[in-house]
Write a protein that holds these residues in place. Structure first.
Motif, mmCIF file in Angstrom:
data_model
loop_
_atom_site.group_PDB
_atom_site.id
_atom_site.type_symbol
_atom_site.label_atom_id
_atom_site.label_comp_id
_atom_site.label_asym_id
_atom_site.label_seq_id
_atom_site.Cartn_x
_atom_site.Cartn_y
_atom_site.Cartn_z
ATOM 1 N N SER B 89 24.369 2.677 -15.856
ATOM 2 C CA SER B 89 23.692 1.014 -15.063
ATOM 3 C C SER B 89 24.158 1.322 -13.484
ATOM 4 O O SER B 89 23.436 0.043 -12.984
ATOM 5 C CB SER B 89 25.384 0.290 -15.674
ATOM 6 N N LEU B 90 25.067 1.638 -12.430
ATOM 7 C CA LEU B 90 24.869 1.174 -11.596
ATOM 8 C C LEU B 90 23.266 1.924 -10.589
ATOM 9 O O LEU B 90 22.598 1.854 -9.842
ATOM 10 C CB LEU B 90 26.340 2.507 -10.856
ATOM 11 N N GLU B 91 22.983 3.374 -11.591
ATOM 12 C CA GLU B 91 21.974 4.039 -10.996
ATOM 13 C C GLU B 91 20.666 3.294 -11.194
ATOM 14 O O GLU B 91 20.295 3.092 -9.664
ATOM 15 C CB GLU B 91 21.912 5.364 -11.460
ATOM 16 N N ARG B 92 20.976 1.902 -12.322
ATOM 17 C CA ARG B 92 19.262 1.648 -12.453
ATOM 18 C C ARG B 92 20.062 -0.119 -11.469
ATOM 19 O O ARG B 92 18.692 -0.508 -10.931
ATOM 20 C CB ARG B 92 19.857 0.968 -13.876
ATOM 21 N N MET B 93 21.074 -0.139 -11.549
ATOM 22 C CA MET B 93 20.912 -1.002 -10.162
ATOM 23 C C MET B 93 20.428 -1.032 -9.087
ATOM 24 O O MET B 93 19.975 -2.031 -8.269
ATOM 25 C CB MET B 93 22.716 -1.597 -9.881
ATOM 26 N N GLY B 94 20.793 0.200 -8.493
ATOM 27 C CA GLY B 94 19.912 0.796 -7.331
ATOM 28 C C GLY B 94 18.868 0.391 -7.252
ATOM 29 O O GLY B 94 18.040 0.717 -6.439
ATOM 30 N N SER B 95 18.168 1.313 -8.235
ATOM 31 C CA SER B 95 16.194 1.093 -8.339
ATOM 32 C C SER B 95 15.992 -0.293 -9.039
ATOM 33 O O SER B 95 14.851 -0.144 -8.840
ATOM 34 C CB SER B 95 16.436 1.893 -10.116
ATOM 35 N N LEU B 96 17.284 -1.538 -9.138
ATOM 36 C CA LEU B 96 16.232 -2.702 -9.247
ATOM 37 C C LEU B 96 16.113 -3.237 -7.846
ATOM 38 O O LEU B 96 15.964 -3.956 -7.812
ATOM 39 C CB LEU B 96 17.127 -3.273 -10.089
ATOM 40 N N ALA B 97 17.769 -3.038 -7.146
ATOM 41 C CA ALA B 97 16.822 -3.303 -5.791
ATOM 42 C C ALA B 97 15.922 -2.859 -5.197
ATOM 43 O O ALA B 97 15.641 -3.812 -4.267
ATOM 44 C CB ALA B 97 18.822 -2.887 -4.834
ATOM 45 N N SER B 98 15.595 -1.699 -5.761
ATOM 46 C CA SER B 98 15.102 -1.064 -4.407
ATOM 47 C C SER B 98 13.580 -1.162 -5.314
ATOM 48 O O SER B 98 12.521 -1.753 -4.488
ATOM 49 C CB SER B 98 14.513 0.992 -5.056
ATOM 50 N N HIS B 99 12.799 -1.982 -6.432
ATOM 51 C CA HIS B 99 11.965 -2.434 -6.470
ATOM 52 C C HIS B 99 12.030 -4.267 -5.314
ATOM 53 O O HIS B 99 10.619 -4.552 -5.118
ATOM 54 C CB HIS B 99 11.973 -3.444 -8.094
ATOM 55 N N ILE B 100 13.201 -4.658 -5.376
ATOM 56 C CA ILE B 100 12.752 -5.957 -4.925
ATOM 57 C C ILE B 100 12.425 -5.639 -3.219
ATOM 58 O O ILE B 100 11.870 -5.650 -2.588
ATOM 59 C CB ILE B 100 14.115 -6.091 -4.530
ATOM 60 N N ALA B 101 13.127 -4.099 -2.691
ATOM 61 C CA ALA B 101 12.787 -3.511 -1.443
ATOM 62 C C ALA B 101 11.047 -3.736 -1.162
ATOM 63 O O ALA B 101 10.713 -3.838 -0.566
ATOM 64 C CB ALA B 101 14.117 -2.333 -0.879
ATOM 65 N N ALA B 102 10.324 -3.114 -2.730
ATOM 66 C CA ALA B 102 9.384 -2.611 -2.829
ATOM 67 C C ALA B 102 8.646 -3.705 -2.116
ATOM 68 O O ALA B 102 7.172 -3.524 -1.567
ATOM 69 C CB ALA B 102 9.046 -1.694 -3.717
ATOM 70 N N ILE B 103 8.662 -4.969 -2.782
ATOM 71 C CA ILE B 103 7.519 -6.206 -2.728
ATOM 72 C C ILE B 103 7.662 -6.582 -1.911
ATOM 73 O O ILE B 103 6.691 -6.918 -0.893
ATOM 74 C CB ILE B 103 8.260 -7.248 -3.753
ATOM 75 N N ALA B 104 8.418 -6.272 -0.546
ATOM 76 C CA ALA B 104 9.485 -6.901 1.148
ATOM 77 C C ALA B 104 7.942 -6.019 1.497
ATOM 78 O O ALA B 104 7.732 -6.413 1.913
ATOM 79 C CB ALA B 104 9.976 -6.059 1.544
ATOM 80 N N ARG B 105 7.929 -4.433 0.994
ATOM 81 C CA ARG B 105 7.205 -3.612 1.981
ATOM 82 C C ARG B 105 5.476 -4.054 1.650
ATOM 83 O O ARG B 105 4.668 -3.483 2.581
ATOM 84 C CB ARG B 105 7.979 -2.152 1.020
ATOM 85 N N TYR B 106 5.650 -4.207 0.683
ATOM 86 C CA TYR B 106 4.205 -4.148 -0.555
ATOM 87 C C TYR B 106 3.566 -5.792 0.375
ATOM 88 O O TYR B 106 2.115 -5.694 1.148
ATOM 89 C CB TYR B 106 4.397 -4.621 -1.827
ATOM 90 N N ARG B 107 4.252 -6.630 1.053
ATOM 91 C CA ARG B 107 3.586 -7.446 0.984
ATOM 92 C C ARG B 107 3.830 -7.975 2.549
ATOM 93 O O ARG B 107 3.020 -8.837 2.954
ATOM 94 C CB ARG B 107 4.662 -9.140 0.971
ATOM 95 N N TYR B 108 4.487 -7.119 3.637
ATOM 96 C CA TYR B 108 4.472 -6.779 5.106
ATOM 97 C C TYR B 108 3.104 -7.018 5.290
ATOM 98 O O TYR B 108 2.420 -5.861 4.850
ATOM 99 C CB TYR B 108 5.219 -5.519 5.105
ATOM 100 N N PRO B 109 3.071 -7.593 6.656
ATOM 101 C CA PRO B 109 3.759 -8.122 7.424
ATOM 102 C C PRO B 109 4.455 -9.507 6.615
ATOM 103 O O PRO B 109 4.490 -10.700 7.586
ATOM 104 C CB PRO B 109 3.285 -8.351 8.884
ATOM 105 N N GLY B 110 3.646 -9.784 6.211
ATOM 106 C CA GLY B 110 3.587 -11.231 5.064
ATOM 107 C C GLY B 110 4.551 -11.876 4.788
ATOM 108 O O GLY B 110 5.376 -10.938 4.431
ATOM 109 N N SER B 111 5.262 -12.600 3.970
ATOM 110 C CA SER B 111 6.554 -13.022 3.273
ATOM 111 C C SER B 111 6.042 -13.014 1.460
ATOM 112 O O SER B 111 4.829 -13.772 1.551
ATOM 113 C CB SER B 111 7.041 -13.818 3.883
ATOM 114 N N ALA B 112 7.203 -12.419 1.035
ATOM 115 C CA ALA B 112 6.824 -12.338 -0.231
ATOM 116 C C ALA B 112 7.467 -13.490 -1.014
ATOM 117 O O ALA B 112 7.212 -14.417 -2.399
ATOM 118 C CB ALA B 112 7.902 -11.184 -1.321
ATOM 119 N N ILE B 113 8.064 -14.663 -0.778
ATOM 120 C CA ILE B 113 9.068 -15.206 -1.005
ATOM 121 C C ILE B 113 7.934 -16.882 -0.593
ATOM 122 O O ILE B 113 8.598 -17.557 1.273
ATOM 123 C CB ILE B 113 10.494 -15.455 -0.358
#
Lengths: 215, 215
Positions: B89-113
């Protein structure tokens, strides 16, 4: 004593195969519910996913009992620890498929798929069903060629998953936000389902060869 | 012998706490990356998630070694089997959080929200961070009140997750499909992150009381 242990291991194996077969049935019903807006199939998928969850818990209890009474070491221990993980993956696969069924149920009598993505989702569903059938076969009879086929097929699912986003983010995507949300989530569920098959196949390969083929 | 086993159990516990703390750090960086379009924080979150994955694998190997050398039974065996699941579970939580980071990275310099959902995601991120901090605390020192707080807070995350869909599916949602896809997936990742905290807390409660509080 040894003989009882072998019987117990074989019982664990049979139950894993059953979980895999049921995960396949859930995905079959869920994807047909999703593709054809069939609410009866959706309900059947949802009920089966619950049954699969409780069977996975029963299997975990069996594994804990065997660990406790037989105190296995080396490869036998790894087989049982892997069984716990594979049971978690197979339960999760049922649950992911049931989320697809829930989308179909939620949009009924409307469809959750715009025509422009129907073929992509049909392909994804077909690949997921082939993958879970291969997982059941691999659990019954370790075959490293099968493990390699699973890897390749998962990559095809990933390509279809990316294709969904290409279509949705293209300038000519004119569907409303509801379709966008539904296909985004459904595509994610199909993709995660395939990922779990890869996890299972990596564990089977590891037990066979002592080497991780991925992860 | 008993003494060594207690030391090993305590080592397992310490490593679980570290995994939980790291999952919290990954979510902190990832959610700030997502909320503020900060690509440096996104990269840090992605790197940390990889490190956490390898630490979770190391913990699993430690647990297998202890199972093999100590052949624990009863509650000690259940603690170790639960440790395997909590580490997943804890590994998966890190992975889910990293997907959120990946969205931010992908949309940079724009915002994803889009602005209309900023407050909802800020609340979700805050709740997820509180939840993972409580998981670490619960692993350090079993406290059933904390387990109950976790349940209640997860329900608050679920409400925010539904709120995202209410906003996206409302007639006045005018954002493009890219925003729709990004907030749909990000919301799902925040929600699953919280679910894993509930799973961990249920396992800790079960070990303490012998009764499942949920699942």
């Amino acid at each position: 004593m040894r003989n009882i242990f072998q019987q117990e291991l074989s019982e664990v194996q049979i139950r894993l195969i059953t979980l895999a077969e049921t995960a396949g049935t859930i995905m079959d019903k869920a994807s047909r519910a999703f593709l054809n807006s069939d609410v009866t199939l959706a309900d059947e998928a949802l009920a089966l996913a619950e049954a699969n969850e409780s069977r996975a818990l029963d299997l975990d209890e069996l594994v804990i009992r065997v660990l406790s009474t037989e105190s296995p070491v080396a490869r036998d221990l790894r087989i049982l620890v892997s069984a716990l993980r594979m049971s978690a993956s197979l339960e999760r696969m049922g649950s992911l498929a049931s989320h697809i069924a829930a989308i179909a149920r939620y949009r009924y009598p409307g469809s959750a798929i715009p025509e422009s993505l129907r073929k992509t989702f049909e392909d994804m569903a077909r690949l997921d069903l082939e993958l879970v059938a291969k997982a059941a076969k691999l659990l019954a009879n370790t075959d490293l060629d099968l493990a390699r086929e699973i890897q390749a097929q998962d990559e095809a699912v990933d390509r279809l998953h990316r294709r969904v986003f290409e279509v949705v983010l293209a300038p000519d995507w004119k569907e409303n936000a509801m379709f966008t949300v539904d296909v985004t989530l459904a595509s994610r569920y199909f993709e995660r389902f395939a990922d779990h098959v890869v996890d299972i196949s990596s564990k089977v390969s590891f037990l066979q060869t002592g080497e991780w083929t991925d992860n």
